[in-house]
Design a protein around this motif. Structure first.
Motif, mmCIF file in Angstrom:
data_model
loop_
_atom_site.group_PDB
_atom_site.id
_atom_site.type_symbol
_atom_site.label_atom_id
_atom_site.label_comp_id
_atom_site.label_asym_id
_atom_site.label_seq_id
_atom_site.Cartn_x
_atom_site.Cartn_y
_atom_site.Cartn_z
ATOM 1 N N SER A 81 27.172 -3.926 59.932
ATOM 2 C CA SER A 81 26.223 -2.843 60.497
ATOM 3 C C SER A 81 25.644 -3.327 61.791
ATOM 4 C CB SER A 81 25.640 -2.103 59.879
ATOM 5 O OG SER A 81 26.312 -1.087 58.707
ATOM 6 N N ASP A 82 25.675 -2.815 63.026
ATOM 7 C CA ASP A 82 24.682 -3.162 64.196
ATOM 8 C C ASP A 82 24.094 -1.727 64.682
ATOM 9 O OD1 ASP A 82 26.836 -2.160 65.620
ATOM 10 O OD2 ASP A 82 27.167 -3.775 66.722
ATOM 11 N N LEU A 83 23.374 -1.918 65.608
ATOM 12 C CA LEU A 83 22.814 -0.524 66.355
ATOM 13 C C LEU A 83 23.994 0.436 66.673
ATOM 14 C CD1 LEU A 83 20.094 -2.341 68.183
ATOM 15 C CD2 LEU A 83 19.954 -1.156 65.948
ATOM 16 N N THR A 84 25.196 0.111 66.677
ATOM 17 C CA THR A 84 26.202 1.068 67.232
ATOM 18 C C THR A 84 27.089 1.354 66.049
ATOM 19 O OG1 THR A 84 27.883 -0.648 68.033
ATOM 20 C CG2 THR A 84 26.241 -0.310 69.599
ATOM 21 N N GLY A 85 27.152 0.694 65.143
ATOM 22 C CA GLY A 85 28.117 1.389 64.123
ATOM 23 C C GLY A 85 28.445 0.569 63.014
ATOM 24 N N THR A 86 29.316 0.702 62.148
ATOM 25 C CA THR A 86 29.489 -0.149 61.092
ATOM 26 C C THR A 86 30.970 -0.416 60.933
ATOM 27 O OG1 THR A 86 27.747 0.938 59.586
ATOM 28 C CG2 THR A 86 29.579 -0.133 58.490
ATOM 29 N N ILE A 87 31.498 -1.453 60.427
ATOM 30 C CA ILE A 87 33.024 -1.713 60.253
ATOM 31 C C ILE A 87 33.233 -2.481 58.919
ATOM 32 C CG2 ILE A 87 32.516 -3.960 61.669
ATOM 33 C CD1 ILE A 87 35.791 -2.008 61.628
ATOM 34 N N ALA A 88 34.220 -2.258 58.567
ATOM 35 C CA ALA A 88 34.622 -3.086 57.186
ATOM 36 C C ALA A 88 35.214 -4.546 57.526
ATOM 37 C CB ALA A 88 35.855 -2.131 56.415
ATOM 38 N N LEU A 89 34.555 -5.269 56.551
ATOM 39 C CA LEU A 89 34.859 -6.575 56.568
ATOM 40 C C LEU A 89 35.825 -7.205 55.696
ATOM 41 C CD1 LEU A 89 31.255 -8.402 57.132
ATOM 42 C CD2 LEU A 89 33.166 -8.003 58.932
ATOM 43 N N ASP A 90 36.949 -8.172 56.112
ATOM 44 C CA ASP A 90 37.664 -8.871 55.175
ATOM 45 C C ASP A 90 37.311 -10.314 55.436
ATOM 46 O OD1 ASP A 90 39.788 -9.605 53.801
ATOM 47 O OD2 ASP A 90 41.313 -8.888 55.285
ATOM 48 N N LEU A 91 36.875 -10.738 54.402
ATOM 49 C CA LEU A 91 36.523 -12.193 54.287
ATOM 50 C C LEU A 91 37.514 -13.212 53.441
ATOM 51 C CD1 LEU A 91 32.620 -12.106 54.461
ATOM 52 C CD2 LEU A 91 34.311 -12.062 56.338
ATOM 53 N N GLN A 92 38.542 -12.620 53.183
ATOM 54 C CA GLN A 92 39.376 -13.458 52.484
ATOM 55 C C GLN A 92 39.736 -15.028 52.772
ATOM 56 O OE1 GLN A 92 43.048 -11.315 51.188
ATOM 57 N NE2 GLN A 92 41.950 -9.508 50.758
ATOM 58 N N HIS A 93 39.979 -14.908 53.969
ATOM 59 C CA HIS A 93 40.171 -16.251 54.720
ATOM 60 C C HIS A 93 39.043 -16.744 55.678
ATOM 61 C CE1 HIS A 93 44.407 -15.423 53.393
ATOM 62 N NE2 HIS A 93 44.294 -14.157 54.053
ATOM 63 N N ALA A 94 37.840 -16.248 55.473
ATOM 64 C CA ALA A 94 36.653 -16.770 56.198
ATOM 65 C C ALA A 94 36.313 -18.073 55.660
ATOM 66 C CB ALA A 94 35.943 -15.523 56.389
ATOM 67 N N ARG A 95 35.423 -18.878 56.569
ATOM 68 C CA ARG A 95 34.858 -20.056 56.044
ATOM 69 C C ARG A 95 33.252 -19.984 56.514
ATOM 70 N NH1 ARG A 95 36.576 -20.872 52.439
ATOM 71 N NH2 ARG A 95 35.306 -22.729 52.375
ATOM 72 N N PRO A 96 32.415 -20.173 55.657
ATOM 73 C CA PRO A 96 31.167 -20.238 55.917
ATOM 74 C C PRO A 96 30.844 -21.460 56.892
ATOM 75 C CG PRO A 96 31.364 -21.177 53.792
ATOM 76 C CD PRO A 96 32.760 -20.430 54.047
ATOM 77 N N ILE A 97 29.839 -21.441 57.757
ATOM 78 C CA ILE A 97 29.297 -22.397 58.570
ATOM 79 C C ILE A 97 27.835 -22.519 58.345
ATOM 80 C CG2 ILE A 97 29.194 -23.066 61.142
ATOM 81 C CD1 ILE A 97 31.513 -21.549 61.731
ATOM 82 N N PRO A 98 27.380 -23.682 57.759
ATOM 83 C CA PRO A 98 28.192 -24.871 57.486
ATOM 84 C C PRO A 98 28.683 -24.679 56.128
ATOM 85 C CG PRO A 98 25.743 -25.377 57.233
ATOM 86 C CD PRO A 98 25.892 -23.799 58.041
ATOM 87 N N GLU A 99 29.757 -25.412 55.891
ATOM 88 C CA GLU A 99 30.366 -25.422 54.479
ATOM 89 C C GLU A 99 29.206 -25.672 53.432
ATOM 90 O OE1 GLU A 99 33.785 -24.389 52.205
ATOM 91 O OE2 GLU A 99 33.557 -24.559 54.567
ATOM 92 N N ASN A 100 28.940 -24.930 52.370
ATOM 93 C CA ASN A 100 27.874 -25.154 51.488
ATOM 94 C C ASN A 100 26.668 -25.663 51.693
ATOM 95 O OD1 ASN A 100 30.295 -24.838 49.493
ATOM 96 N ND2 ASN A 100 30.802 -26.995 49.703
ATOM 97 N N GLY A 101 26.367 -25.073 52.793
ATOM 98 C CA GLY A 101 25.029 -25.601 53.318
ATOM 99 C C GLY A 101 24.049 -24.110 53.766
ATOM 100 N N ALA A 102 24.530 -22.770 53.094
ATOM 101 C CA ALA A 102 23.657 -21.938 53.313
ATOM 102 C C ALA A 102 24.192 -20.566 52.553
ATOM 103 C CB ALA A 102 23.682 -21.444 54.917
ATOM 104 N N TYR A 103 23.348 -19.674 52.287
ATOM 105 C CA TYR A 103 23.735 -18.504 51.527
ATOM 106 C C TYR A 103 23.919 -17.346 52.295
ATOM 107 C CZ TYR A 103 21.715 -21.182 47.348
ATOM 108 O OH TYR A 103 21.453 -22.157 46.568
ATOM 109 N N PHE A 104 24.708 -16.633 51.807
ATOM 110 C CA PHE A 104 25.218 -15.445 52.715
ATOM 111 C C PHE A 104 25.295 -14.028 51.551
ATOM 112 C CE2 PHE A 104 27.155 -18.875 54.903
ATOM 113 C CZ PHE A 104 26.774 -18.564 56.275
ATOM 114 N N ALA A 105 24.283 -13.279 51.865
ATOM 115 C CA ALA A 105 24.153 -11.898 51.072
ATOM 116 C C ALA A 105 24.022 -10.937 51.780
ATOM 117 C CB ALA A 105 22.968 -12.363 49.893
ATOM 118 N N PRO A 106 24.322 -9.708 50.934
ATOM 119 C CA PRO A 106 23.865 -8.284 51.812
ATOM 120 C C PRO A 106 22.426 -8.335 52.262
ATOM 121 C CG PRO A 106 25.134 -8.131 50.007
ATOM 122 C CD PRO A 106 25.231 -9.327 50.014
#
Length: 783
Positions: free
Chosen positions: A327-352
């Motif tokens: 979500s941003d200030l203009t709207g919301t979009i569904a995410l598909d992160l099946q093939h996504a990679r975090p940057i950096p790898e194993n170097g940060a947390y990503f949570a709602p």
């Protein structure tokens, strides 16, 4: 007929024509003095007040003054005048300078003085006429003008006290009748009047602890980012524990605005000018390459662009159907992160609840129209609803962090280290102690005198003092003994402050648990007071700071040890009176009745979170007690195993990926280019991931309100923008560490008793100490 002169009555012993004498023993006659016709006693010529020249006021149009004001405020001082401020200045100059405002240069001097005073007051870049700051500056100048000119010392002239004329009115006292007090003149910093606090740099203040201040979360000023004017301004509404429901949306919108404006100033998101790009690229074809520039696309702009690649900035949220969305200030979009990679790898947390950058491709679903509004950031109508289709992410990363010197400015070796445009908010006062541009140079001079590099100036931090566990008091005694001086030392060195953080009980207090009532809770603090009384020398030379946890009163009475809303108030005085008496008794024993101000010990009970500052804006330490790591492990997103080599994965470069992370001491530091590829210790990896996550988010609790509740109107106290000099994150679930990232030293003392209860030796203690002069920390363990 001549009038009869009445002679005063004389004593009978005095003859009619006595011999003149200057001695009272010879009966010197009484001189005739008529009290009703007393001649006025004239002041000496040198002390007689000079007649003030009169000025004939004129009506000066603001448009006539605009060129001169623009040259003084904008060209010279980088300030912007509003129409109301220009009107106020034109009215003031026309009334006090008259027709000589242009020919004699009177207006230019007044404008120069107002600009300097506005900066020293820590005002914003925009000079507004509606606020009290400009009005108080003009009132102060009004008392210092004679004949349209600024005269040194005329506002507080001593000549008024020598006016002996019979019809003279008593001098107007400062602060009465609307005139600013001497303190207000000092804060405005009128340079021509030479109202400077030069004594502060002399012999009056020699103890660094006098320049330290603890800022309670409920006392911290609330600043709101103005998107249109691109600067911070003070909130016009008073914070409340029962706010309007719209403030819940404002909480997330302000977080988004702060991160968004920070990203747009990063060099990887700035499109260079024609001349800069041409000189940098040296392309002979004349074309300018902008392939390395990142551009953020709003979610609403994805409609109709099926199959295109974009970089989105938004908040990770969970939809009512359980789908991960952005979500941003203009709207919301569904995410598909099946093939996504975090940057950096194993170097940060990503949570709602976190604001992240997602690079990927948009896949439109023509059979599923946009749903209703689901944006946490307050989007409304069709443009603020959920966009049909989904966004297939290739890479997910945190926004690039920004150094404190880039935001505020600072020392010469750190200034403009990561930015070409200089400090962004140098004139903004974020914590209520003055801005960097107004007071930073003076505070640096004082700090260099009071913090010599030859001696340490430490702040000691320990957490999880479970007073109901006997081994905790033994560990605390070990810590205090480590900083108690040897009686044979001539010049002992004491820590500037000792921060003791909760939880002060291993069980939720006042929640109905047997043995955890109010009487037992007070007895635990009485036992702590008994331990502290064994070290009177230490108590009389340092400052004790107590920060509560979730198990401490009063919130623990209704939360039963669960996460209570932040910020939370200090522990009530009902339970802590004996500790205060111990500190007072230690001061009386060491200093006696004639105590030197600022040198005696002190005890402060503050909120969670809170701020510790030294020398104004010179240094700032954010303090918070919370179990963040365990909450991140429960809510963070898990990415799949990579199916291809990382070099072949399609993702956009992120400047946060190349930020090096250092461990203190520096010999354990790893280079930023290889830190993620080496096999790190799990504790070190956890510490780095936690540090990178919080500092990149610029927030202490980047979670939804259902995971970590907050008081909506006080959520600004959890901001980490600008980055503090040090961050104390007392997390009992995380290992003890000291990590430095983007110039901010992050410290976690861990529980004061080592091994978490397994194999713990009696009296074994662990804590961290931070040197405010060198900005380095270290984990200590003794016992």
């Amino acid at each position: 007929m001549a009038a009869t002169t009445r002679r005063p009555e004389k004593p009978s012993a005095v003859p009619e024509n006595p011999i003149p004498s200057s001695s009272p023993a010879f009966g010197t006659p009484v001189h005739p003095i008529n009290p009703h016709k007393t001649a006025p006693i004239r002041a000496p010529p040198a002390l007689k007040p000079a007649a003030k020249p009169t000025v004939l006021p004129i009506l000066l149009p603001p448009a006539t003054l605009r060129p001169l004001a623009f040259r003084t405020f904008t060209k010279k001082h980088n300030l912007t005048l509003t129409s109301s401020a220009l009107q106020a200045l034109a009215s003031f100059i026309g009334r006090h300078c008259g027709s000589g405002w242009r020919e004699e240069g009177l207006a230019e001097k007044v404008l120069e003085e107002v600009a300097k005073s506005w900066k020293k007051c820590g005002g914003q870049v925009i000079v507004e006429g509606e606020g009290e700051t400009l009005k108080n500056i003009l009132k102060t100048l009004e008392g210092s003008m004679v004949g349209g000119k600024l005269v040194q010392g005329s506002g507080l002239s001593r000549q008024g006290s020598f006016n002996f004329s019979a019809d003279a009115s008593p001098p107007e006292m400062p602060g009465i009748g609307g005139r600013p007090t001497l303190e207000s003149q000092s804060c405005f910093g009128l340079s021509n009047l030479e109202v400077e606090d030069k004594d502060d740099e002399g012999d009056l203040l020699k103890d660094p602890r006098e320049w330290m201040k603890v800022i309670d979360a409920f006392e911290q000023p609330k600043l709101v980012y103005n998107v249109s004017q691109k600067h911070f301004e003070k909130s016009t509404t008073k914070p409340s524990l029962f706010p309007n429901p719209s403030h819940k949306t404002d909480l997330f919108r302000q977080r988004y605005h702060i991160v968004h404006q920070r990203i747009l100033r990063n060099e990887t998101f700035q499109i260079p000018t024609f001349s800069a790009a041409r000189s940098a690229s040296l392309h002979r074809t004349g074309s300018i390459s902008t392939s390395g520039i990142n551009t953020i696309t709003p979610v609403a702009n994805l409609l109709g662009r099926n199959g295109s690649t974009h970089l989105l900035l938004g908040m990770l949220t969970i939809s009512p159907t359980g789908t991960l969305t952005l979500s941003d200030l203009t709207g919301t979009i569904a995410l598909d992160l099946q093939h996504a990679r975090p940057i950096p790898e194993n170097g940060a947390y990503f949570a709602p609840g976190m604001i992240v950058l997602v690079d990927g491709s948009y896949e439109e679903d023509y059979g599923n129209p946009a749903a209703g509004s689901n944006s946490m950031l307050g989007g409304t109508g069709g443009i603020g609803g959920t966009i049909g289709g989904k966004f297939i992410g290739f890479s997910v990363g945190h926004p690039p962090c920004e150094r404190r010197s880039t935001t505020l400015g600072g020392t010469s070796e750190e200034k403009n280290k990561s930015s070409l445009s200089g400090p962004a908010f140098g004139w903004t006062d974020f914590v209520g102690l003055g801005s960097e541009r107004a007071t930073g140079a003076r505070m640096s001079r004082i700090a260099s005198k009071l913090l010599p590099p030859t001696s340490p100036h430490n702040v000691v931090i320990a957490s999880d003092l479970h007073l109901d566990v006997p081994s905790t008091l033994s560990a605390l005694r070990t810590l205090l003994q480590a900083y108690s001086p040897d009686p044979t030392e001539l010049h002992p060195v004491y820590p500037l402050a000792i921060i003791l953080m909760g939880n002060f009980s291993s069980r939720a207090t006042l929640s109905g648990i047997p043995g955890a009532g109010s009487i037992e809770y007070k007895e635990h603090f009485d036992a702590l007071a008994s331990v502290l009384s064994e070290f009177p020398q230490l108590l009389a030379h340092t400052t004790l700071i107590f920060v509560p946890g979730d198990n401490d009163a009063w919130p623990s009475a209704f939360s039963a040890g669960a996460a209570a809303p932040l910020p939370r108030k200090p522990i009530p005085n009902l339970f802590t009176n004996r500790i205060r008496r111990v500190v007072v008794e230690a001061n009386r024993e060491i200093w006696g009745t004639g105590k030197a101000k600022g040198k005696e010990g002190d005890v402060i009970w503050t909120s969670n979170p809170s701020r510790l500052t030294w020398f104004g804006v010179k240094g700032e330490m954010a303090i918070m007690r919370d179990d963040v790591v365990s909450r991140l492990h429960r809510t963070s997103i898990r990415f799949g195993n990579p199916e291809q080599d990382e070099d072949d994965a399609p993702h956009r470069s992120n400047s946060a990926e190349t930020q090096p992370m250092d461990l203190d001491p520096p010999e354990h530091a790893l280079s930023g280019a290889h830190e993620e590829k080496e096999q790190l210790d799990p504790d070190i990896q956890t510490a780095r991931a936690l540090t990178r996550t919080l500092l990149s988010q610029s927030y202490l609790s980047p979670f939804p309100l259902s995971v970590r509740p907050l008081h909506w109107d006080y959520a600004h106290t959890l901001n980490l923008y600008p980055l503090p000099t040090a961050l104390v994150l007392a997390d009992s679930e995380a290992p003890a560490f000291v990590v430095k990232y983007c110039g901010c030293t992050v410290l976690n003392p861990g529980p004061i008793g080592e091994s978490g209860g397994r194999g713990r030796r009696e009296g074994r203690a662990r804590w961290v100490e931070f040197d405010v002069g060198k900005a380095v920390g270290v984990v200590r363990s003794e016992g």
